[in-house]
Each structure stands twice: as structure tokens, then as C-alpha cells.
Write an enzyme that holds these catalytic residues in place. Structure first.
Site, PDB file in Angstrom:
ATOM      1  N   GLY A 125       0.814  -1.224   0.000  1.00 28.35           N
ATOM      2  CA  GLY A 125       0.000   0.000   0.000  1.00 28.35           C
ATOM      3  C   GLY A 125       0.837   1.258   0.000  1.00 28.35           C
ATOM      4  N   THR A 127      -0.102   4.022  -2.698  1.00 25.27           N
ATOM      5  CA  THR A 127      -0.927   5.081  -3.277  1.00 25.27           C
ATOM      6  C   THR A 127      -2.038   5.543  -2.330  1.00 25.27           C
ATOM      7  OG1 THR A 127      -0.480   4.106  -5.419  1.00 25.27           O
ATOM      8  CG2 THR A 127      -2.316   5.656  -5.320  1.00 25.27           C
ATOM      9  N   ASN A 130      -4.067  11.691  -2.317  1.00 24.55           N
ATOM     10  CA  ASN A 130      -3.202  12.800  -2.746  1.00 24.55           C
ATOM     11  C   ASN A 130      -1.750  12.392  -2.921  1.00 24.55           C
ATOM     12  OD1 ASN A 130      -5.197  14.894  -2.835  1.00 24.55           O
ATOM     13  ND2 ASN A 130      -5.310  14.671  -0.614  1.00 24.55           N
ATOM     14  N   ARG A 272     -10.192 -15.552 -41.725  1.00 23.32           N
ATOM     15  CA  ARG A 272     -11.119 -14.606 -42.348  1.00 23.32           C
ATOM     16  C   ARG A 272     -10.835 -14.453 -43.845  1.00 23.32           C
ATOM     17  NH1 ARG A 272     -16.021 -12.342 -42.455  1.00 23.32           N
ATOM     18  NH2 ARG A 272     -15.988 -10.136 -43.056  1.00 23.32           N
ATOM     19  N   GLN A 340      -7.888  -4.056 -35.242  1.00 22.15           N
ATOM     20  CA  GLN A 340      -7.989  -3.631 -36.648  1.00 22.15           C
ATOM     21  C   GLN A 340      -8.037  -4.854 -37.576  1.00 22.15           C
ATOM     22  OE1 GLN A 340      -8.404  -0.481 -37.093  1.00 22.15           O
ATOM     23  NE2 GLN A 340      -8.476  -0.441 -39.316  1.00 22.15           N
ATOM     24  N   ILE A 341      -7.214  -5.847 -37.272  1.00 26.96           N
ATOM     25  CA  ILE A 341      -7.179  -7.053 -38.119  1.00 26.96           C
ATOM     26  C   ILE A 341      -8.493  -7.837 -38.003  1.00 26.96           C
ATOM     27  CG2 ILE A 341      -6.013  -9.330 -38.332  1.00 26.96           C
ATOM     28  CD1 ILE A 341      -3.371  -7.770 -37.698  1.00 26.96           C
ATOM     29  N   HIS A 342      -9.143  -7.732 -36.852  1.00 26.95           N
ATOM     30  CA  HIS A 342     -10.443  -8.397 -36.665  1.00 26.95           C
ATOM     31  C   HIS A 342     -11.596  -7.622 -37.300  1.00 26.95           C
ATOM     32  CE1 HIS A 342      -8.391 -11.068 -33.907  1.00 26.95           C
ATOM     33  NE2 HIS A 342      -9.510 -11.742 -33.706  1.00 26.95           N
ATOM     34  N   GLU A 367       2.435   1.110 -11.298  1.00 27.83           N
ATOM     35  CA  GLU A 367       3.849   0.967 -10.894  1.00 27.83           C
ATOM     36  C   GLU A 367       4.764   1.956 -11.622  1.00 27.83           C
ATOM     37  OE1 GLU A 367       5.151  -3.057  -9.947  1.00 27.83           O
ATOM     38  OE2 GLU A 367       3.041  -3.628  -9.937  1.00 27.83           O
ATOM     39  N   THR A 369       4.048   5.679 -14.052  1.00 29.41           N
ATOM     40  CA  THR A 369       3.498   5.982 -15.381  1.00 29.41           C
ATOM     41  C   THR A 369       4.639   6.076 -16.401  1.00 29.41           C
ATOM     42  OG1 THR A 369       3.702   8.356 -14.994  1.00 29.41           O
ATOM     43  CG2 THR A 369       1.610   7.333 -14.352  1.00 29.41           C
TER      44      THR A 369
HETATM   45  C1  LIG Z   1      -5.811  -1.103 -11.237  1.00 22.87           C
HETATM   46  C2  LIG Z   1      -4.778  -0.410 -10.380  1.00 22.87           C
HETATM   47  C3  LIG Z   1      -4.010  -1.150  -9.484  1.00 22.87           C
HETATM   48  C4  LIG Z   1      -3.097  -0.502  -8.632  1.00 22.87           C
HETATM   49  N1  LIG Z   1      -2.413  -1.228  -7.670  1.00 22.87           N
HETATM   50  C5  LIG Z   1      -1.674  -0.560  -6.740  1.00 22.87           C
HETATM   51  C6  LIG Z   1      -1.096  -1.252  -5.633  1.00 22.87           C
HETATM   52  O1  LIG Z   1      -1.195  -2.483  -5.479  1.00 22.87           O
HETATM   53  N2  LIG Z   1      -0.408  -0.529  -4.698  1.00 22.87           N
HETATM   54  C7  LIG Z   1      -0.257   0.822  -4.807  1.00 22.87           C
HETATM   55  O2  LIG Z   1       0.356   1.417  -3.919  1.00 22.87           O
HETATM   56  N3  LIG Z   1      -0.776   1.497  -5.868  1.00 22.87           N
HETATM   57  C8  LIG Z   1      -1.487   0.851  -6.827  1.00 22.87           C
HETATM   58  N4  LIG Z   1      -2.031   1.538  -7.888  1.00 22.87           N
HETATM   59  C9  LIG Z   1      -1.746   2.954  -8.047  1.00 22.87           C
HETATM   60  C10 LIG Z   1      -0.814   3.255  -9.217  1.00 22.87           C
HETATM   61  O3  LIG Z   1       0.498   2.869  -8.912  1.00 22.87           O
HETATM   62  C11 LIG Z   1      -0.962   4.762  -9.549  1.00 22.87           C
HETATM   63  O4  LIG Z   1      -2.189   4.883 -10.238  1.00 22.87           O
HETATM   64  C12 LIG Z   1       0.168   5.313 -10.369  1.00 22.87           C
HETATM   65  O5  LIG Z   1       1.366   5.333  -9.639  1.00 22.87           O
HETATM   66  C13 LIG Z   1      -0.116   6.749 -10.847  1.00 22.87           C
HETATM   67  O6  LIG Z   1      -0.614   7.573  -9.849  1.00 22.87           O
HETATM   68  P1  LIG Z   1      -1.993   8.360 -10.111  1.00 22.87           P
HETATM   69  O7  LIG Z   1      -2.947   7.409 -10.719  1.00 22.87           O
HETATM   70  O8  LIG Z   1      -2.387   9.027  -8.862  1.00 22.87           O
HETATM   71  O9  LIG Z   1      -1.655   9.437 -11.220  1.00 22.87           O
HETATM   72  P2  LIG Z   1      -1.168  10.960 -10.984  1.00 22.87           P
HETATM   73  O10 LIG Z   1       0.032  10.967 -10.112  1.00 22.87           O
HETATM   74  O11 LIG Z   1      -2.331  11.777 -10.596  1.00 22.87           O
HETATM   75  O12 LIG Z   1      -0.717  11.362 -12.457  1.00 22.87           O
HETATM   76  C14 LIG Z   1      -1.613  11.862 -13.446  1.00 22.87           C
HETATM   77  C15 LIG Z   1      -0.814  12.188 -14.709  1.00 22.87           C
HETATM   78  O13 LIG Z   1       0.172  13.194 -14.420  1.00 22.87           O
HETATM   79  C16 LIG Z   1       1.461  12.724 -14.787  1.00 22.87           C
HETATM   80  N5  LIG Z   1       2.465  13.240 -13.845  1.00 22.87           N
HETATM   81  C17 LIG Z   1       2.423  13.265 -12.489  1.00 22.87           C
HETATM   82  N6  LIG Z   1       3.538  13.790 -11.991  1.00 22.87           N
HETATM   83  C18 LIG Z   1       4.330  14.122 -13.048  1.00 22.87           C
HETATM   84  C19 LIG Z   1       5.620  14.690 -13.197  1.00 22.87           C
HETATM   85  N7  LIG Z   1       6.384  15.040 -12.137  1.00 22.87           N
HETATM   86  N8  LIG Z   1       6.094  14.878 -14.448  1.00 22.87           N
HETATM   87  C20 LIG Z   1       5.364  14.520 -15.521  1.00 22.87           C
HETATM   88  N9  LIG Z   1       4.146  13.952 -15.463  1.00 22.87           N
HETATM   89  C21 LIG Z   1       3.634  13.762 -14.247  1.00 22.87           C
HETATM   90  C22 LIG Z   1       1.373  11.198 -14.698  1.00 22.87           C
HETATM   91  O14 LIG Z   1       2.369  10.583 -15.469  1.00 22.87           O
HETATM   92  C23 LIG Z   1      -0.038  10.972 -15.233  1.00 22.87           C
HETATM   93  O15 LIG Z   1      -0.021  10.998 -16.632  1.00 22.87           O
HETATM   94  C24 LIG Z   1      -2.923   0.903  -8.749  1.00 22.87           C
HETATM   95  C25 LIG Z   1      -3.663   1.630  -9.672  1.00 22.87           C
HETATM   96  C26 LIG Z   1      -4.601   1.001 -10.470  1.00 22.87           C
HETATM   97  C27 LIG Z   1      -5.449   1.841 -11.395  1.00 22.87           C
END
Ligand SMILES: Cc1cc2nc3c(=O)[nH]c(=O)nc-3n(C[C@H](O)[C@H](O)[C@H](O)COP(=O)(O)OP(=O)(O)OC[C@H]3O[C@@H](n4cnc5c(N)ncnc54)[C@H](O)[C@@H]3O)c2cc1C
Length: 393
Positions: A125, A127, A130, A272, A340-342, A367, A369
Site C-alpha cells: 500500500g 498510493t 493525494n 477470415r 484492426q485485423i479483426h 507501478e 506511469t
Molecule cells: C488497477 C490499479 C491497481 C493498482 N495497484 C496498486 C497497488 O497495489 N499498490 C499501490 O500502492 N498502488 C497501486 N495503484 C496505483 C498506481 O500505482 C498509480 O495509479 C500510479 O502510480 C499513478 O498515480 P496516479 O494514478 O495518482 O496518477 P497521478 O500521479 O495523478 O498522475 C496523473 C498524470 O500526471 C502525470 N504526472 C504526475 N507527476 C508528473 C511529473 N512530475 N512529471 C510529468 N508527469 C507527471 C502522470 O504521469 C499521469 O499521466 C494501482 C492503480 C490502479 C489503477
């Protein structure tokens, strides 16, 4: 340079492939539709040793190497990425921090008794509402009172956070303020039954629907002082290291999904017929398939290189980010081209590729972005080389 996997790595890959193709792939569409967590599959994978792949044998794991784990994870994800992410989050995020930073007693108890003995899953845990990409924004707190950590706050989207077989979560919490004013972050092991720990309902998701993600809540949640994982204040470094390994694994999961797209595209292209011929005979279709195969080969090699570096104990953070970005974007392009191929059939929920197309996007987010991984790659290029640093001294 030897590109051949070892006999042991081949054994794990083939075991995972056989189980995944025979038992998981035929059920993937239904599990996705019904949004059901497949307890029987998780149990069988634990029996086969797949859920403890990188956990040392002395703690009840399979002692498999990191390359073998990624080969197996690719095969599981080729059949279903929902099952793939359950395995990945359990091993890379749940077990690894305990393996890497835990005391002997913690390993014996949590890895040996709780996870292996009870066939349990473990979650990680980080995320929060905020604190996403900026995990330093963690607001969950842990305060040491009378020999116990008292945890308050919440976590969001935690994979494996609330299944019937979840053993607990390793949560990152703020335990103070550093000299520079930044948060002191610490990892705390919180078993499922800890008082004051509750879990919210699962989310409605676009993909990974047969996996479990939940919000977690801590309200004066108490755990013993010895549930501190590693050193107090080392939580930030620990989760960065954990995510490096996790990124290689999410990249392997992406390669598995890309391969599934290619499998379906090849089948459809041969079956197809239009204008009196199989569409596979049209060069436009052949080139799409050639591009998919070429990118998958490159992505797989990048994943295995990063996994090998980690297994050798060498620096691999930059390669992990490269693998994550390239493999997740390869999978996205592969899913797009497979649909697209489908043709119109690919837009129907009855086709596997429609599901792949829905599922693929999260690989560019979870993990770390793609934006953050590109930053890590760029930073590694701007860092001083050891030779430059030496020259300045
Ligand atoms: C299905 C799912 C499973 C998950 N499992 C886990 C889990 O097991 N444990 C856990 O802890 N978390 C988990 N997460 C959380 C996941 O790791 C986060 O969603 C991810 O790290 C991105 O954070 P955010 O979604 O808050 O995006 P945000 O931080 O809000 O980012 C939004 C956008 O802004 C961009 N951005 C942000 N900061 C910057 C920067 N400094 N420079 C450039 N671009 C930036 C990002 O790249 C993104 O495009 C999960 C999420 C999902 C959806």
C-alpha cells in the site's frame, strides 16, 4: 553472449504456459465478465509453486530466479492479465519487500507461516488520494505508542488488498519529518486482522476485472513495534527499489498480453476470407503482423535483459524503466492492431481482442506511469559517469 534460458528457467516457463493455456485462458472471458476473483486458480498456482517464485526455499518459496519468474509471468498474462497482476502484485509488491528488508523472524512468520502456510496473498500500500506519482505526499501516519505502531489514514487502488485469502498489507506511512522538512516515510507490516484496519468495496474497472483492488482504511490501527519493515525512515528508498523490480514484471505482463494479441491476430488473419482470399494474403495485414512480432521480440529481450541484470545483482533501474515503457506501449499498439485485423468483430465483447484492448491501458499507468519512467531514463543519461566523477576529484 548466451540467449538460451537455463533448464530451470525453461521448466518454469513451460509449467506456467501449460497451466495457463489449459486452465486459465479458456475461463478468462467469463471471469472478466463476471468480475470474479478466481480463488481456485490462485490456490492451484500456489500449489504449483508459481505464487512463491522468488521467495527463498527456506521460507517456503520456490527459490526461482528473477528471469524464471518473468518468463512464467509472461505466460500467465498471455492467458489473462487479471491473473497475471494478481501474481505480480503478490510476488513483486507483496513478498519482495519482506524478502529484501525483513528480519529473519518476519520472513519466517509472514512468508513462511502466513503466506505459504496459509496460501495467502500479500499487498503493498503506497498510493493514496493525494499521493500517486508523488508518493512523497503520503498522509497516512504511524506513531509509536506504548510499543505499538498506531496507524491512521487510507490507501487507494491496492491490488490483492481485500480478497478472502489476503494476509495483509505492507503500508508506507509518515513517521515524522526529516531535517530537510520532507516526510520521514516508513514501511509497516499490517496483518488483515489488525484492529482498526478495514477495507472498502472493489472498484468498477475497465480491465483487470477478475483481480482485486480496494481502498484500505486505518483508524487507530495498532500493530506491534516489531512490524516495522527494515529501518525507520527508509520507506522511500525501499519502495523505489521495490518498484524497480515491479516495473520489470509489469513489462513481462505487457509482453504476455502483446503475445496474446499476436496469437489472436494470426488466427483471424488465416481464417477470415475477403475478396476470395484469406486476409493474411494481403500485404497490409502481413505488415501489421510483422510489426507486432518485431516489437514483441524487442520488448521481450528488453525485459529479459533487465531481469538478468537484477538477478546478477547489477544496477538495473534504467533498464527496468525502459522495459516498462517499451513493453507497455508495444502491448498497446499490438492490441490496437489486433482489433484492426479483426475488423468489426474486434469491437464485439465476444472477441478476445476487445477485452485485450480494454485491459492494455493500465500497463502504462500502474507501478510508475510512462511519463515518470521516461524521466528516470533521461535522468540516468544526464548523471555523471564514474569516470567524470573521478576526473573532478
Ligand atoms: C488497477 C490499479 C491497481 C493498482 N495497484 C496498486 C497497488 O497495489 N499498490 C499501490 O500502492 N498502488 C497501486 N495503484 C496505483 C498506481 O500505482 C498509480 O495509479 C500510479 O502510480 C499513478 O498515480 P496516479 O494514478 O495518482 O496518477 P497521478 O500521479 O495523478 O498522475 C496523473 C498524470 O500526471 C502525470 N504526472 C504526475 N507527476 C508528473 C511529473 N512530475 N512529471 C510529468 N508527469 C507527471 C502522470 O504521469 C499521469 O499521466 C494501482 C492503480 C490502479 C489503477
Amino acid at each position: 553472449m548466451n540467449f538460451d534460458p537455463t533448464e530451470e528457467q525453461i521448466r518454469w516457463r513451460d509449467l506456467a504456459r501449460e497451466y495457463a493455456q489449459e486452465e486459465i485462458r479458456p475461463r478468462a472471458a467469463r471471469l472478466d465478465k463476471e468480475e470474479k476473483f478466481p480463488y481456485d486458480i490462485a490456490a492451484r498456482m500456489a500449489e504449483l509453486g508459481l505464487m512463491g517464485m522468488t521467495v527463498p526455499e527456506e521460507y517456503g518459496g520456490s527459490g526461482g530466479d528473477f528471469v524464471a519468474y518473468n518468463l512464467a509471468l509472461e505466460e500467465i498474462s498471455r492467458a489473462d492479465t487479471s491473473v497475471g497482476i494478481t501474481m505480480e502484485a503478490h510476488i513483486s509488491l507483496g513478498c519482495s519487500p519482506i524478502v529484501n528488508f525483513g528480519t529473519k523472524a518476519q520472513k519466517e512468520h509472514f512468508l513462511g507461516e502466513v503466506i505459504r502456510g496459509g496460501e495467502r496473498l500479500w499487498a503493498f500500500g503506497l498510493t493514496e488520494e493525494n499521493a500517486g506519482t508523488d508518493a512523497g505526499g503520503t498522509q497516512t501516519t504511524a506513531e509509536l505508542k506504548d510499543g505499538q505502531w498506531v496507524v491512521n489514514g487510507s490507501k487507494k487502488w491496492i491490488t490483492n488488498g481485500g480478497t478472502d485469502i489476503t494476509g495483509g498489507v505492507t503500508a508506507i506511512a509518515r513517521t515524522g519529518t526529516r531535517e530537510n522538512g520532507g516526510p520521514e516515510l516508513t514501511a509497516i507490516i499490517i496483518p488483515q486482522e489488525a484492529p482498526g484496519y478495514t477495507r472498502g468495496p472493489g472498484y468498477e474497472k475497465t480491465g483487470w476485472r477478475a483481480s482485486d483492488q480496494r481502498p484500505l482504511y486505518f483508524e487507530d490501527c495498532r500493530v506491534p513495534e516489531e512490524n516495522l519493515l527494515g529501518e525507520r525512515g527508509r520507506g522511500f528508498v525501499q519502495f523505489l527499489q521495490t518498484l524497480d523490480g515491479g516495473r520489470v514484471a509489469v513489462a513481462a505482463l505487457s509482453v504476455g498480453l502483446a503475445q496474446a494479441c499476436l496469437d489472436e491476430a494470426l488466427k483471424r488473419a488465416k481464417e477470415r476470407r475477403q475478396f476470395g482470399r484469406a486476409i493474411a494474403e494481403f500485404q497490409a495485414i502481413q505488415f501489421k503482423i510483422a510489426d507486432m512480432a518485431m516489437e514483441i521480440e524487442l520488448a521481450r529481450n528488453t525485459v529479459l535483459k533487465a531481469a538478468w541484470l537484477k538477478e546478477e545483482g547489477r544496477a538495473f533501474g534504467c533498464q527496468a524503466s525502459m522495459a516498462k515503457v517499451f513493453a507497455s506501449e508495444t502491448a498497446k499498439r499490438a492490441a490496437d492492431q489486433a482489433v484492426q485485423i479483426h475488423g468489426g468483430e474486434g469491437f464485439m465483447e465476444t472477441s478476445a481482442v476487445a477485452r485485450y484492448w480494454r485491459q492494455v491501458k493500465i500497463n502504462e499507468i500502474g507501478e510508475g506511469t510512462s511519463e515518470i519512467n521516461r524521466q528516470i531514463i533521461a535522468q540516468s543519461l544526464f548523471e555523471e559517469s564514474p569516470q567524470e566523477a573521478k576526473a573532478k576529484r
